[in-house]
Each structure stands twice: as C-alpha cells, then as structure tokens.
Design an enzyme around this catalytic site. Structure first.
Site, PDB file in Angstrom:
ATOM      1  N   CYS A 113       0.838  -1.201   0.000  1.00  0.00           N
ATOM      2  CA  CYS A 113       0.000   0.000   0.000  1.00  0.00           C
ATOM      3  C   CYS A 113       0.862   1.236   0.000  1.00  0.00           C
ATOM      4  CB  CYS A 113      -0.912   0.004   1.225  1.00  0.00           C
ATOM      5  SG  CYS A 113      -1.940   1.481   1.324  1.00  0.00           S
ATOM      6  N   ALA A 249      -1.180  -5.910 -20.511  1.00  0.00           N
ATOM      7  CA  ALA A 249      -0.060  -6.078 -21.442  1.00  0.00           C
ATOM      8  C   ALA A 249       0.487  -7.497 -21.298  1.00  0.00           C
ATOM      9  CB  ALA A 249       1.023  -5.049 -21.169  1.00  0.00           C
ATOM     10  N   ASP A 251       0.515 -11.604 -23.550  1.00  0.00           N
ATOM     11  CA  ASP A 251       0.178 -12.421 -24.731  1.00  0.00           C
ATOM     12  C   ASP A 251       0.220 -11.612 -26.024  1.00  0.00           C
ATOM     13  OD1 ASP A 251      -0.307 -14.587 -23.004  1.00  0.00           O
ATOM     14  OD2 ASP A 251      -2.380 -13.941 -22.692  1.00  0.00           O
TER      15      ASP A 251
END
Length: 258
Positions: A113, A249, A251
């Site tokens: 976080c 983003a 394959d």
C-alpha cells in the site's frame, strides 16, 4: 553498510497436501522486513520490503515521492540492521528536509500500500507532474515484458514478489523485485537514476493503481504498462499527467487507456 542484513530468501519446512497424502518438503520464501526511512536523522516512514537493493529504494522513493528533485540530492549514509528491522539513513538538502514538515506521512506503511501512513486526504491525493508522453511500439512492449519475466529470479523461487522494470532512453532495462509492488517501482526507478540514465517507461507485474502512475510521473516517466488493469483514478491521473497508460499487457497485446 551493515553486514548482517536479513536474508532475501528463507528456507522453511512445509508439507504439501494432495490426493496421495502429505509430503514433507522444504520451501523457499521471500524475506520481508520493516525498513525505516530516515532523512537527516529524522524518521519519515516505515515500509515493509524485501531486504535487497536498498540504495535503489532510497533514491527511487525519495524522487518518486517528491522529497528531492533529483537522485543527486539524496545520499545514503548508512544501512543498519536492527532487531526490529532495517534503518535506512539518508542525507538530503536542508531545504528539502524542511519541506518534509508539511508532509502527511507518519510511521506506517505496508509493502502493498503506497498510501499507508498518510494522515490527510490532501497528502494522499497530490497534484501530478506533467510529463512528456512516450510511446512503445507493440513489437517492443512484448519483448520487454518477456525480459522482465526472465529477470524475476526471486519470484521464480518463491512465487511471492512483484517486479517492476524501468526502460531507459538507451534501451536499458532496470528490473527490481520486492514483496511490495510500490517498493519494486521505487527500486526500479532508483536503479535507473543511480546510473545516470533517463527513465522513459515503467513496466509492472501488477495492476496500475494511483500510486504507481503518480510515482512514474514524479520520476518523469511518460509511459506505464501493467499486466493487469488500471484503476479509474490511475487513468484519470495519467490523462492529467499527459502519460500513456496501458493495461493487460500480456500475450502480445495490451489495452491503451490514456
């Protein structure tokens, strides 16, 4: 630097349960420790992080959080292993240190976080820096993510860490891993800046949240690409910064949001 820093890898006994029963085995786990960030002797934040590449973290965090304007404005004085964690001592110009008094961090930050430790809404959602938009052709994005994946040595062993990579203006790829995705981003930015390279694009193996986009813009990065989706706030921030933002983003494809 202290020679007794906690390990990045810890081997523990475990049992694997499957249809054939229980099988004793040894598992390699990622190290995680508290890292206290101190500027000119004063404590600023504590982040949970993998105890590696801490000088990169120091520089990247200082720049991406807007504490200093340039990597040359921060010097790592000491990295000390203590019983409770690691003390990361830095020296910055006095004017930059005086400005920290108005920041809303207190000593609490989980590795996952980037906003933990902020105590006001104004400190959490800060104005974003305008950057020069960058583009990366589709035939270059996939190979860079492939190179990032190949460089994830710690994750290959443990399956428990995020990675970030900064692509510089000369085509160099600076990859860093950490249990915290924002810490990985800081480390990758710091790795690029510490060798005097220009950070151009940021690739992350996580979602692209507000803090990832904000840190990238603060470092002057004009393109962020993530293997998962961005958040709506991250897209809005990317538009405000003039940055290109891509998600999913993988394959050989991606979705452009800004």
């Amino acid at each position: 630097m202290s020679a007794a820093l906690p390990p990045c890898r810890v081997v523990v006994p475990a049992r694997r349960l499957d249809a054939d029963g229980q099988h004793p085995r040894e598992e390699v786990l990622a190290g995680e420790t508290a890292v206290a960030l101190l500027y000119n002797g004063a404590a600023f934040a504590v982040m949970m992080a993998t105890p590696a590449d801490l000088e990169d973290f120091a520089v990247g965090f200082s720049v991406s959080e807007g504490i200093v304007a340039a990597a040359t404005d921060v010097a790592v004085v000491d990295v000390m292993a203590l019983e409770a964690g690691i003390s990361l001592q830095m020296r910055i110009p006095q004017a930059a240190h005086d400005a920290l008094a108005g920041r809303g961090r207190n000593l609490a930050g989980r590795g996952g976080c980037g906003l933990c430790g902020t105590d006001t809404l104004e400190a959490a959602i800060r104005p974003v820096r305008r950057v020069a938009r960058r583009s990366l052709p589709d035939d270059r994005l996939a190979p860079q993510f492939a190179a990032l994946h190949a460089a994830q040595v710690l994750n290959a062993e443990t399956g428990a860490v995020h990675a970030a990579a900064v692509l510089d203006g000369d085509g160099g790829l600076h990859v860093r891993e950490d249990v915290g995705r924002h810490v990985a981003v800081d480390k990758a930015i710091g790795a690029c800046l510490r060798v005097g390279a220009e950070p151009c694009a940021l690739l992350v193996t996580s979602r692209a949240g507000y803090e990832v986009v904000h840190k990238a813009a603060q470092a002057g990065i004009g393109l962020v690409a993530a293997i998962s989706a961005p958040t709506a706030l991250a897209v809005r921030l990317a538009h405000e910064a003039g940055m290109a933002l891509a998600g999913f983003a993988r394959d050989g494809r991606c979705t452009l949001y800004a």
